[in-house]
Design a protein around this motif. Structure first.
Motif, PDB file in Angstrom:
ATOM      1  N   TRP A 710       2.631 -10.356   8.135  1.00 16.77           N
ATOM      2  CA  TRP A 710       1.901 -10.915   7.047  1.00 16.77           C
ATOM      3  C   TRP A 710       0.863 -11.443   8.146  1.00 16.77           C
ATOM      4  O   TRP A 710      -0.614 -11.284   8.915  1.00 16.77           O
ATOM      5  CB  TRP A 710       2.213 -11.923   5.905  1.00 16.77           C
ATOM      6  N   GLU A 714      -3.106 -10.637   9.807  1.00 20.31           N
ATOM      7  CA  GLU A 714      -3.661 -11.185   8.983  1.00 20.31           C
ATOM      8  C   GLU A 714      -4.479 -11.780  11.216  1.00 20.31           C
ATOM      9  O   GLU A 714      -6.363 -11.257  10.900  1.00 20.31           O
ATOM     10  CB  GLU A 714      -4.036 -12.925   8.985  1.00 20.31           C
ATOM     11  N   ARG A 717      -6.666  -8.583  11.429  1.00 21.44           N
ATOM     12  CA  ARG A 717      -8.408  -8.262  10.557  1.00 21.44           C
ATOM     13  C   ARG A 717      -9.164  -8.946  11.016  1.00 21.44           C
ATOM     14  O   ARG A 717     -10.635  -9.248  11.072  1.00 21.44           O
ATOM     15  CB  ARG A 717      -8.046  -8.637   9.713  1.00 21.44           C
ATOM     16  N   VAL A 725      -2.835  -3.943   6.711  1.00 22.82           N
ATOM     17  CA  VAL A 725      -2.296  -4.445   5.723  1.00 22.82           C
ATOM     18  C   VAL A 725      -0.719  -4.496   6.313  1.00 22.82           C
ATOM     19  O   VAL A 725       0.028  -3.541   7.189  1.00 22.82           O
ATOM     20  CB  VAL A 725      -2.491  -3.801   4.424  1.00 22.82           C
ATOM     21  N   SER A 726      -0.379  -5.377   5.711  1.00 23.58           N
ATOM     22  CA  SER A 726       1.399  -6.023   6.381  1.00 23.58           C
ATOM     23  C   SER A 726       1.758  -5.859   5.105  1.00 23.58           C
ATOM     24  O   SER A 726       1.866  -5.202   4.089  1.00 23.58           O
ATOM     25  CB  SER A 726       1.847  -7.357   6.210  1.00 23.58           C
ATOM     26  N   GLU A 729       2.003  -8.060   1.880  1.00 20.35           N
ATOM     27  CA  GLU A 729       0.624  -8.253   1.379  1.00 20.35           C
ATOM     28  C   GLU A 729       0.906  -6.570   0.253  1.00 20.35           C
ATOM     29  O   GLU A 729       0.452  -6.500  -0.927  1.00 20.35           O
ATOM     30  CB  GLU A 729      -0.596  -7.783   2.601  1.00 20.35           C
ATOM     31  N   ARG A 730       1.393  -5.306   0.579  1.00 21.68           N
ATOM     32  CA  ARG A 730       1.606  -4.202  -0.087  1.00 21.68           C
ATOM     33  C   ARG A 730       2.456  -4.403  -1.635  1.00 21.68           C
ATOM     34  O   ARG A 730       2.584  -4.094  -2.314  1.00 21.68           O
ATOM     35  CB  ARG A 730       2.439  -3.095   0.828  1.00 21.68           C
ATOM     36  N   ASP A 733       0.869  -7.287  -3.692  1.00 26.89           N
ATOM     37  CA  ASP A 733      -1.065  -6.501  -4.096  1.00 26.89           C
ATOM     38  C   ASP A 733      -0.240  -6.359  -5.567  1.00 26.89           C
ATOM     39  O   ASP A 733      -1.272  -5.433  -6.517  1.00 26.89           O
ATOM     40  CB  ASP A 733      -1.135  -5.420  -3.637  1.00 26.89           C
ATOM     41  N   VAL A 758       0.199 -15.941   0.214  1.00 28.84           N
ATOM     42  CA  VAL A 758      -0.584 -14.398   0.564  1.00 28.84           C
ATOM     43  C   VAL A 758      -1.769 -13.533  -0.389  1.00 28.84           C
ATOM     44  O   VAL A 758      -2.358 -13.548   0.638  1.00 28.84           O
ATOM     45  CB  VAL A 758       1.103 -13.256   0.936  1.00 28.84           C
ATOM     46  N   ASN A 759      -1.352 -13.883  -1.494  1.00 30.85           N
ATOM     47  CA  ASN A 759      -2.745 -13.258  -2.245  1.00 30.85           C
ATOM     48  C   ASN A 759      -2.961 -14.352  -3.567  1.00 30.85           C
ATOM     49  O   ASN A 759      -3.415 -14.306  -4.516  1.00 30.85           O
ATOM     50  CB  ASN A 759      -2.227 -12.139  -3.108  1.00 30.85           C
TER      51      ASN A 759
END
Length: 805
Positions: A710, A714, A717, A725-726, A729-730, A733, A758-759
């Motif tokens: 993660w 970041e 990006r 995308v780590s 994160e997937r 999501d 994370v989200n």
């Protein structure tokens, strides 16, 4: 000095004389370059922050002659050296003279990308064998490296054309305060230690003052108790010549009786002070007074400074006098700050020469201003002669001394069992299954444990692969026909090294074995087991092993408060955070046996990787570079799932997590667990959801790898890769924004609490953050709120739209 073959090749007396002339010149140059390097870093190089750069001019100076004798004469390419941390400037200076260190890096000493403050295998670009810095660990490491060398040479698969090397530690006398040094001595005695030299820089000063009187006798007695040879290098050639003069024995007796503090103070004050004190104590004795009178103040100061550790002739005689493999400690008397204006002062540890002092030293060395970095400036030996000598020094080989070894091919996951079992028991079955194979992988595995071999489930492996010893030792119980599950047979072909109960020794052994491919050109796959709470007892050595990029698998069990009956002293809390924060260590805590099988198979391959540190496009983990592996296991039985591990699930397990029950659009709660709390997580999910679809279960096999991926994504990006995308994160999501996460672990709750970042999901983090006590597992899980009921209670804040804090 006795006639002998010299490093430059030759046996005639005149060649020996020329050899000594060159060594003396190089000694002066190493002293100058090391001091100038530190001065340049602190007083010439720009320093916008104003924070002290540091360096240790005095601690370096006391080692200069010792290192000159070793590197320019005694050492051979197969020898391995752990340099005293504070002598790093001398080491870098010697490497510069060899042509293995650049001028740019010397000028950037202690700066970004420059020569390191302390010798480092992974950060320096010159020829560092063994990293040092955390005092005492490099010393002990040499003993374990020697044991690993013996282990390899006993194997039928090892190459026999490589000569044995000596494992040499250059030791500051203050390092002997470190307890791990003495733990190492005992372990070395048990295993018949060979080919190990420790050279003690006995300058009798440490950071805070002068060492206690009588320390020498204690050091000597300790080493002799463990069957080491003790060689004392106390007097230089000038002193020995003076002792042979009339009255010399009385001078020797005075030197021997002089307190350390007084000797240091007189060294700092100089020749006149020496004369005044010696005449007060020994004057009017005829021969002694005449001995003193024959010398000027400068000559008297030179005589009293001529201790054995600064006399190349004395050092070379001592080193070359050892012709066997018995472990040997050289106690070399030195003066801290030798050859500089700081010599002897009790505050010289971090003191540095002033501009006037460094310029006076430069002038005394015959070095012209502006020529301070030139290798042969100011020396009275022709530059061509010096360069020819350096080119022919045996240790300055043109071939890399950092060796390589082929990779042992993986054999695939060895699935342990179904039914009900613990991850610790599964580990034992996996190791036993590997032991049954006739594979290169099995041959290269070496296991070790600090007296907990059986209780960490290594017994099956040892029964099949035996214990290692240089000589065959039969199992007496087996010979006496006494029933026992343990077949403790020792042999040179054995593959388990049994250690005493000292975790520092375990990690030093793992570090040494984990560098065997580079130190000795043979691949080893070390696996070490210990109790999870006691990782903290060896944490300094674990960090040290990882800093060297040693490759090993540490299996820590039992974890958490699951060993409930043993109480708080045998229960672990912070270890998952150690696994996450320790660089060079991939940390896993599987809940199921099949996960463990996949992780171990991957782990043996990961330990052997040596690629560039590039990120995987799916996980953003730098797995191509490889590293070591930490498995946090449990004794608590868990009912196993009947399933096939396909490539997708295996990849998710290795990336750090997968959906045990994936979220649906109406999901209100996600239970996130790591490790043995899988039982509570599944039970809580059933209690919350029933026939509803408002709960999901996320199995985390490695918070370490999820978090690392993660943060790497970041960063990518931020550096212009918007599509990065780590894995975590997937996974997250898929979770609706309104859902909350209940994280649970038998360890510190912070291990998983970060997932809310994370989200932006709300988090209720459950775990253990206080010392445990005795009781049943059920008692303690309920006490800490990590049982199914505790998970359900935490989840209620997220159900039905409630958002209570």
């Amino acid at each position: 000095m006795a006639t002998r073959e010299t490093a430059a090749g030759g046996t005639e007396e005149k060649m020996a004389g020329q050899h000594m002339t060159v060594l003396e010149a190089l000694n002066r140059k190493a002293l100058w370059l090391s001091n100038w390097t530190i001065h340049h870093a602190n007083h010439i190089r720009p320093n916008a922050s104003g924070v002290k750069v540091g360096g240790h001019q005095s601690s370096s100076a006391s080692m200069t002659a010792i290192m000159t004798a070793l590197y320019f004469d005694v050492l051979r390419p197969e020898d391995r050296v752990a340099v005293k941390p504070h002598a790093a400037p001398v080491f870098h200076a010697i490497q510069y003279l060899f042509g293995r260190q650049s001028l740019d890096k010397l000028k950037a000493f202690r700066g970004f990308g420059g020569a390191q403050s302390y010798p480092s295998r992974t950060k320096d670009t010159d020829d560092v064998d063994i990293s040092t810095g955390s005092v005492g660990l490099g010393v002990a490491f040499t003993a374990f490296a020697s044991m690993v060398q013996d282990y390899i040479r006993a194997k039928s698969w090892a190459r026999s054309d490589r000569p044995e090397g000596r494992m040499i530690a250059l030791v500051g006398d203050a390092e002997l305060d470190e307890g791990n040094v003495y733990e190492c001595l005992l372990e070395g005695w048990k295993h018949g230690l060979r080919n190990t030299w420790w050279v003690i820089d006995y300058n009798r000063q440490s950071l805070d003052g002068v060492v206690r009187e009588g320390l020498y006798e204690r050091i000597e007695a300790i080493f002799k108790a463990f069957d080491w040879r003790v060689v004392t290098v106390k007097y230089g050639a000038l002193q020995r010549a003076a002792f042979a003069e009339p009255g010399g024995e009385k001078l020797r007796a005075w030197i021997d009786a002089c307190p350390n503090g007084l000797y240091s103070a007189l060294m700092f004050r100089g020749g006149a002070a020496w004369r005044e004190r010696l005449e007060d104590d020994l004057g009017d004795q005829g021969e002694v007074s005449a001995l003193l009178a024959r010398r000027s103040d400068a000559e008297l100061a030179e005589l009293m400074a001529n201790l054995g550790g600064h006399c190349l002739e004395s050092l070379l005689d001592a080193f070359h006098g050892i012709r066997d493999d018995r472990p040997t400690v050289f106690i070399a008397y030195t003066v801290k700050g030798w050859g500089t204006p700081l010599a002897g002062h009790k505050d010289n540890h971090s003191g540095q020469m002033t501009e006037a002092q460094i310029h006076a030293l430069r002038d005394a060395m015959g070095i012209r201003p502006g020529h301070e970095w030139e290798p042969f400036e100011g020396l009275d030996v022709d530059a061509a002669v010096l360069q020819d000598f350096l080119d022919r020094v045996p240790f300055n080989t043109s071939q890399s001394r950092r060796l390589t070894a082929p990779v042992a091919a993986p054999i695939g996951p060895q699935f342990a069992s179904t039914g009900t079992t613990s991850t610790q028991a599964a580990f034992g079955r996996i190791m036993d299954a590997i032991a049954k194979t006739d594979s290169d992988l099995a041959e290269r595995i070496v296991t070790t444990s600090p007296d907990v071999t059986v209780s960490t489930n290594l017994g099956g492996w040892v029964n099949r692969r035996a214990l290692f010893a240089a000589d065959e030792i039969a199992d007496i119980f087996q010979r006496q026909r006494i029933p026992s599950t343990q077949k403790w047979h020792f042999s040179p072909q054995g593959q388990h090294i049994e250690l005493g109960i000292a975790e520092m020794n375990l990690f030093l052994m793992l570090g040494a074995a984990g560098l065997a491919h580079e130190l000795f050109g043979e691949r080893l796959l070390p696996v070490g087991t210990l109790y999870d709470p006691f990782i903290s007892r060896g944490l300094d050595a674990l960090n040290y092993a990882c800093y060297q990029d040693a490759r090993f698998m540490v299996v820590a069990t039992p974890s958490g408060v699951s060993l409930a009956g043993e109480g708080g002293a045998h229960q672990s809390i912070a270890q998952p955070l150690i696994g996450m924060s320790q660089d060079g260590l991939a940390s896993f805590e599987p809940g199921f046996a099949d996960e463990l099988a996949v992780i171990m198979d991957w782990g043996f391959a990961y330990m052997q990787r040596a690629g560039k540190k590039t990120s995987d496009p799916d996980t953003f983990l730098p797995d191509t570079a490889g590293g070591s592996v930490y498995l946090r296991l449990s004794t608590r039985p868990v009912e196993q799932m009947r399933r096939e591990i396909d490539d997708t699930l295996a990849a998710d397990i290795l990336a750090g997590g997968y959906w045990l029950k994936a979220p649906e659009p109406g999901c209100e709660v996600v239970i996130v667990y790591q490790g043995v709390t899988v039982t509570e997580a599944i039970a809580a999910a059933g209690m919350i959801g029933g026939s509803r679809r408002n709960v999901a279960v996320l199995a985390v096999t490695s918070a370490d790898r999820l978090h690392a991926g993660w943060t790497a994504a970041e960063k990518a990006r931020a550096e212009g890769e918007p599509a990065a995308v780590s894995h975590v994160e997937r996974l997250l999501d898929q979770v609706p924004d309104h859902a909350g996460l209940v994280t649970v672990i038998d360890g510190h709750p912070a291990t998983l609490a970060w997932l809310g970042g994370v989200n932006g999901h709300r988090v209720a983090a459950l775990g253990v953050d206080h010392f445990g006590q005795t009781g049943t597992v059920e008692d303690l899980y309920a006490h800490y709120g990590i049982d199914a009921e505790g998970i359900v209670a935490a989840a209620r804040r997220f159900i039905g739209g409630r958002r209570r804090r």
